[in-house]
Write an enzyme that holds these catalytic residues in place. Structure first.
Site, PDB file in Angstrom:
ATOM      1  N   HIS A  58      -4.561  -2.534   2.119  1.00  0.00           N
ATOM      2  CA  HIS A  58      -4.212  -2.369   2.936  1.00  0.00           C
ATOM      3  C   HIS A  58      -4.083  -3.507   4.201  1.00  0.00           C
ATOM      4  CE1 HIS A  58      -5.200   2.114   2.362  1.00  0.00           C
ATOM      5  NE2 HIS A  58      -3.939   2.087   3.541  1.00  0.00           N
ATOM      6  N   GLU A 113       0.929  -1.319  -0.327  1.00  0.00           N
ATOM      7  CA  GLU A 113      -0.145  -0.077   0.154  1.00  0.00           C
ATOM      8  C   GLU A 113       0.892   1.666  -0.022  1.00  0.00           C
ATOM      9  OE1 GLU A 113      -1.657   3.134   2.086  1.00  0.00           O
ATOM     10  OE2 GLU A 113      -0.377   1.653   3.065  1.00  0.00           O
TER      11      GLU A 113
END
Length: 356
Positions: free
Chosen positions: A323, A20
């Protein structure tokens, strides 16, 4: 005689451009460094962002963690892409932090929460000033309606209040938290119960009254078009704030599950209807995966406390995000936990997270 350092003293090296590639790697590393005593170095900090390196909100999180843990810092300045953090002993205390910009108060709070909860002997109060409604960060309604409920399910209760809302660019919002001493417990949830109701808040600060009405009407119309046979209530709010802003939160309440909250955030020149559409679209995506026990925003946030809990945890997620994958990799760098993430086999099927 071996010259190798004990595990607790060995430097963890992290690539801030991995996965991410945002501030989450730093926040998770700060939390785990304080709790394990392991120092870390992170390079290429926030390399995948428009403004790479430490921003003010990240620097405040670093400085607050250093204060809490008596840490030595190298590279702790705005714009830095290389940071070394060497913690001392955690000394829990009440904290008052002014980010100084509209940076996210919620992200700073999440960095400090577990070290305070797991090391404090009495409740700690944290007061943060900055943004409470931020893009790419948990807005206050999400923290209060969803994150707080997940923490309660994991045995780590927290109370929250927002006396003042903070929007970009003015900031000035106030987030207050009361953190009880606690250690997280393992958790298993692979289904979610029936949808009981949808509740929401459409709010604005220092804007025309019709903004809130348009937010609310659009969301109610979109949800009605989907034909969900449940009660839908969206209240109107006028938030005190030194600046201007608008937002809408929509929360799906299922039997036996933590509520799932989705937020649409206004900005200058953005129609209220588009703001509402963003929240409704995320809500509908979540509802379209009936066996996903955890929403995509919570999935990576509960992984950290579950990795610190003693015992096996399993939960399904409506969507596996970058994430989530990135947070799992960061946790593995500090803790000897096996974390398995099973991808969904189709869009209407959940993914699964196993912490062994």
């Amino acid at each position: 005689m071996s010259s190798s350092k004990p595990e607790s003293e060995r430097l963890v090296t992290l690539d801030g451009s991995h996965g991410e590639g945002g501030g989450q790697i730093l926040r998770t590393a700060l939390t785990l460094s304080l709790l394990t005593g392991r120092p870390f170095r992170i390079v290429k900090l926030r390399a995948n962002r428009d403004k790479p390196g430490l921003r003010p909100q990240h620097l405040k999180a670093v400085e607050a963690a250093a204060l809490l843990g008596g840490a030595d810092l190298l590279g702790a300045e705005v714009g830095s892409r290389d940071l070394v953090f060497r913690p001392g002993a955690v000394a829990p205390r009440d904290l008052t932090i002014d980010i100084g910009t509209a940076g996210s108060t919620g992200l700073v709070l999440q960095t400090l929460h577990l070290p305070l909860a797991m090391r404090a002997e009495t409740a700690a109060r944290v007061v943060l000033t900055g943004g409470t409604f931020n893009p790419k960060a948990p807005a206050f309604p999400f923290l209060d309606q969803t994150w707080r409920e997940h923490l309660a399910n994991l045995g780590t209760p927290i109370a929250l209040a927002m006396p003042s809302a903070g929007f970009y660019p003015r900031g000035g919002g106030r987030l207050e938290a009361w953190i009880e001493p606690a250690k997280p417990s393992p958790w298993v949830r692979t289904t979610r119960g029936d949808l009981l109701r949808i509740r929401g808040v459409a709010g604005a600060a220092n804007l025309r009254e019709d903004v809130v009405r348009r937010l609310r009407d659009r969301a109610l119309s979109r949800i009605a078009d989907e034909g969900w046979n449940v009660d839908v209530e969206i209240e109107a709010a006028s938030w005190p704030s030194p600046g201007q802003g608008a937002a809408i939160s929509l929360t799906a309440v299922h039997a036996g599950s933590a509520p799932a909250t989705f937020v649409g955030l206004g900005e200058r020149g953005k129609p209220a209807e588009l703001v509402a559409d963003e929240a409704v679209d995320e809500l509908l995506d979540f509802l379209g995966v009936p066996d996903g026990a955890v929403d995509p925003h919570s999935a990576d946030q509960i992984l950290l406390p579950l990795a610190l809990a003693e015992g096996r945890s399993v939960y399904t997620v409506s969507r596996v995000t970058e994430h989530l994958r990135t947070n799992a990799d960061t946790i593995r760098a500090f803790l000897p936990r096996e974390i398995e993430i099973e991808e969904a086999v189709s869009p209407d099927q959940p993914g699964r997270v196993i912490v062994a």
